[in-house]
Design a protein around this motif. Structure first.
Motif, PDB file in Angstrom:
ATOM      1  N   GLU A   1      20.694 -85.912  11.665  1.00  0.00           N
ATOM      2  CA  GLU A   1      19.564 -85.345  10.953  1.00  0.00           C
ATOM      3  C   GLU A   1      18.595 -84.589  11.879  1.00  0.00           C
ATOM      4  O   GLU A   1      17.712 -83.882  11.411  1.00  0.00           O
ATOM      5  CB  GLU A   1      18.803 -86.417  10.158  1.00  0.00           C
ATOM      6  CG  GLU A   1      18.199 -87.519  11.013  1.00  0.00           C
ATOM      7  CD  GLU A   1      19.105 -88.722  11.253  1.00  0.00           C
ATOM      8  OE1 GLU A   1      20.348 -88.571  11.356  1.00  0.00           O
ATOM      9  OE2 GLU A   1      18.568 -89.827  11.371  1.00  0.00           O
ATOM     10  N   ILE A   2      18.784 -84.716  13.189  1.00  0.00           N
ATOM     11  CA  ILE A   2      17.967 -83.968  14.147  1.00  0.00           C
ATOM     12  C   ILE A   2      18.792 -82.781  14.643  1.00  0.00           C
ATOM     13  O   ILE A   2      19.805 -82.957  15.315  1.00  0.00           O
ATOM     14  CB  ILE A   2      17.533 -84.852  15.337  1.00  0.00           C
ATOM     15  CG1 ILE A   2      16.653 -85.998  14.857  1.00  0.00           C
ATOM     16  CG2 ILE A   2      16.801 -84.014  16.385  1.00  0.00           C
ATOM     17  CD1 ILE A   2      16.217 -86.949  15.947  1.00  0.00           C
ATOM     18  N   SER A   3      18.339 -81.586  14.316  1.00  0.00           N
ATOM     19  CA  SER A   3      19.044 -80.391  14.772  1.00  0.00           C
ATOM     20  C   SER A   3      18.548 -80.008  16.169  1.00  0.00           C
ATOM     21  O   SER A   3      17.377 -80.154  16.482  1.00  0.00           O
ATOM     22  CB  SER A   3      18.828 -79.244  13.791  1.00  0.00           C
ATOM     23  OG  SER A   3      17.447 -78.966  13.669  1.00  0.00           O
ATOM     24  N   ILE A   4      19.468 -79.521  16.980  1.00  0.00           N
ATOM     25  CA  ILE A   4      19.137 -79.068  18.327  1.00  0.00           C
ATOM     26  C   ILE A   4      19.247 -77.546  18.314  1.00  0.00           C
ATOM     27  O   ILE A   4      20.321 -77.006  18.080  1.00  0.00           O
ATOM     28  CB  ILE A   4      20.083 -79.665  19.391  1.00  0.00           C
ATOM     29  CG1 ILE A   4      20.202 -81.182  19.241  1.00  0.00           C
ATOM     30  CG2 ILE A   4      19.646 -79.251  20.786  1.00  0.00           C
ATOM     31  CD1 ILE A   4      18.942 -81.955  19.489  1.00  0.00           C
ATOM     32  N   LYS A   5      18.118 -76.873  18.554  1.00  0.00           N
ATOM     33  CA  LYS A   5      18.074 -75.422  18.430  1.00  0.00           C
ATOM     34  C   LYS A   5      17.641 -74.762  19.731  1.00  0.00           C
ATOM     35  O   LYS A   5      17.053 -75.405  20.592  1.00  0.00           O
ATOM     36  CB  LYS A   5      17.084 -75.019  17.335  1.00  0.00           C
ATOM     37  CG  LYS A   5      17.399 -75.585  15.976  1.00  0.00           C
ATOM     38  CD  LYS A   5      16.330 -75.184  14.987  1.00  0.00           C
ATOM     39  CE  LYS A   5      16.609 -75.750  13.611  1.00  0.00           C
ATOM     40  NZ  LYS A   5      15.573 -75.343  12.649  1.00  0.00           N
ATOM     41  N   LYS A   6      17.897 -73.454  19.820  1.00  0.00           N
ATOM     42  CA  LYS A   6      17.379 -72.652  20.919  1.00  0.00           C
ATOM     43  C   LYS A   6      15.898 -72.399  20.680  1.00  0.00           C
ATOM     44  O   LYS A   6      15.416 -72.453  19.550  1.00  0.00           O
ATOM     45  CB  LYS A   6      18.104 -71.311  20.990  1.00  0.00           C
ATOM     46  CG  LYS A   6      19.562 -71.413  21.323  1.00  0.00           C
ATOM     47  CD  LYS A   6      20.188 -70.033  21.352  1.00  0.00           C
ATOM     48  CE  LYS A   6      21.672 -70.116  21.635  1.00  0.00           C
ATOM     49  NZ  LYS A   6      22.301 -68.804  21.651  1.00  0.00           N
ATOM     50  N   LYS A   7      15.184 -72.088  21.744  1.00  0.00           N
ATOM     51  CA  LYS A   7      13.748 -71.831  21.643  1.00  0.00           C
ATOM     52  C   LYS A   7      13.462 -70.702  20.647  1.00  0.00           C
ATOM     53  O   LYS A   7      12.502 -70.760  19.892  1.00  0.00           O
ATOM     54  CB  LYS A   7      13.183 -71.484  23.017  1.00  0.00           C
ATOM     55  CG  LYS A   7      11.699 -71.266  23.030  1.00  0.00           C
ATOM     56  CD  LYS A   7      11.196 -70.923  24.409  1.00  0.00           C
ATOM     57  CE  LYS A   7       9.709 -70.681  24.382  1.00  0.00           C
ATOM     58  NZ  LYS A   7       9.185 -70.339  25.701  1.00  0.00           N
ATOM     59  N   GLU A   8      14.319 -69.692  20.622  1.00  0.00           N
ATOM     60  CA  GLU A   8      14.132 -68.551  19.718  1.00  0.00           C
ATOM     61  C   GLU A   8      14.241 -68.945  18.247  1.00  0.00           C
ATOM     62  O   GLU A   8      13.754 -68.244  17.367  1.00  0.00           O
ATOM     63  CB  GLU A   8      15.167 -67.448  19.998  1.00  0.00           C
ATOM     64  CG  GLU A   8      15.226 -66.960  21.425  1.00  0.00           C
ATOM     65  CD  GLU A   8      16.067 -67.841  22.341  1.00  0.00           C
ATOM     66  OE1 GLU A   8      17.248 -68.093  22.037  1.00  0.00           O
ATOM     67  OE2 GLU A   8      15.526 -68.288  23.365  1.00  0.00           O
ATOM     68  N   GLU A   9      14.897 -70.049  17.962  1.00  0.00           N
ATOM     69  CA  GLU A   9      15.092 -70.512  16.593  1.00  0.00           C
ATOM     70  C   GLU A   9      13.996 -71.477  16.142  1.00  0.00           C
ATOM     71  O   GLU A   9      14.076 -72.062  15.071  1.00  0.00           O
ATOM     72  CB  GLU A   9      16.448 -71.208  16.469  1.00  0.00           C
ATOM     73  CG  GLU A   9      17.627 -70.338  16.842  1.00  0.00           C
ATOM     74  CD  GLU A   9      18.931 -71.110  16.960  1.00  0.00           C
ATOM     75  OE1 GLU A   9      19.979 -70.469  16.804  1.00  0.00           O
ATOM     76  OE2 GLU A   9      18.902 -72.339  17.204  1.00  0.00           O
ATOM     77  N   ALA A  10      12.972 -71.645  16.971  1.00  0.00           N
ATOM     78  CA  ALA A  10      11.905 -72.615  16.685  1.00  0.00           C
ATOM     79  C   ALA A  10      11.189 -72.296  15.375  1.00  0.00           C
ATOM     80  O   ALA A  10      10.981 -71.142  15.033  1.00  0.00           O
ATOM     81  CB  ALA A  10      10.899 -72.627  17.832  1.00  0.00           C
ATOM     82  N   ASP A  11      10.844 -73.349  14.649  1.00  0.00           N
ATOM     83  CA  ASP A  11      10.039 -73.229  13.442  1.00  0.00           C
ATOM     84  C   ASP A  11       9.100 -74.431  13.384  1.00  0.00           C
ATOM     85  O   ASP A  11       9.042 -75.235  14.308  1.00  0.00           O
ATOM     86  CB  ASP A  11      10.914 -73.110  12.183  1.00  0.00           C
ATOM     87  CG  ASP A  11      11.876 -74.275  12.019  1.00  0.00           C
ATOM     88  OD1 ASP A  11      11.559 -75.401  12.468  1.00  0.00           O
ATOM     89  OD2 ASP A  11      12.945 -74.073  11.418  1.00  0.00           O
TER      90      ASP A  11
END
Length: 158
Positions: free
Chosen positions: A45-55
């Motif tokens: 349930e915790i997604s790991i994203k790139k900084k550019e994909e931050a929300d």
């Protein structure tokens, strides 16, 4: 009160928690993101994203590949396997020098997780940790001699 095992060398606790989050936005490269995904394998349930994909649903983890200026009793072990973790209201700063230090810091983040209705949160704190000895291991023969998992003879040695 922060209680994690193994017990960190230095812990400073502050009042409060991070904002609730459902994902982690990491500013490190793809290798670090992959290591973090492997560490959080049991938290789908915790997604790991790139900084550019931050929300707004992300906790930002800023990585610094340097432990310069951080004092310790065993500086060689701090550099080889240690980390310095600062958890603030709006994000986390993880300092390390090797992948082993990054993984140990990521593990501490995972151990600090608290489930909330809106997602997860972390207690505000500053943690510096490194091993006391160069090689961490579990002695399987010791646990066998102790009789763990056996019934009958020798099962009550300890």
């Amino acid at each position: 009160m922060i209680r994690i095992l193994p017990e960190p060398k230095r812990v400073i606790e502050y009042e409060g928690f991070t904002q609730a989050f459902q994902g982690i936005c990491l500013d490190g490269g793809d290798e670090l993101r992959e290591l973090l995904q492997l560490r959080f394998w049991n938290y789908p349930e915790i997604s790991i994203k790139k900084k550019e994909e931050a929300d707004a649903s992300c906790l930002t983890v800023h990585t610094v590949k340097s432990l310069e200026g951080i004092e310790s009793e065993k500086p060689e072990l701090l550099k080889e396997q240690g980390y310095d973790l600062e958890v603030g209201e709006n994000g986390v700063t993880l300092k390390y020098e090797t992948n082993a230090g990054f993984i140990q810091g990521a593990t501490t983040i995972k151990l600090l997780l608290e489930k909330e209705e809106e997602g997860f949160r972390l207690p505000l704190c500053h943690i510096t940790d490194y091993p006391s000895i160069p090689v961490r291991a579990i002695a399987q023969t010791f646990s066998w001699y102790a009789g763990y998992g056996r019934f009958g003879f020798d099962s009550q040695l300890w």
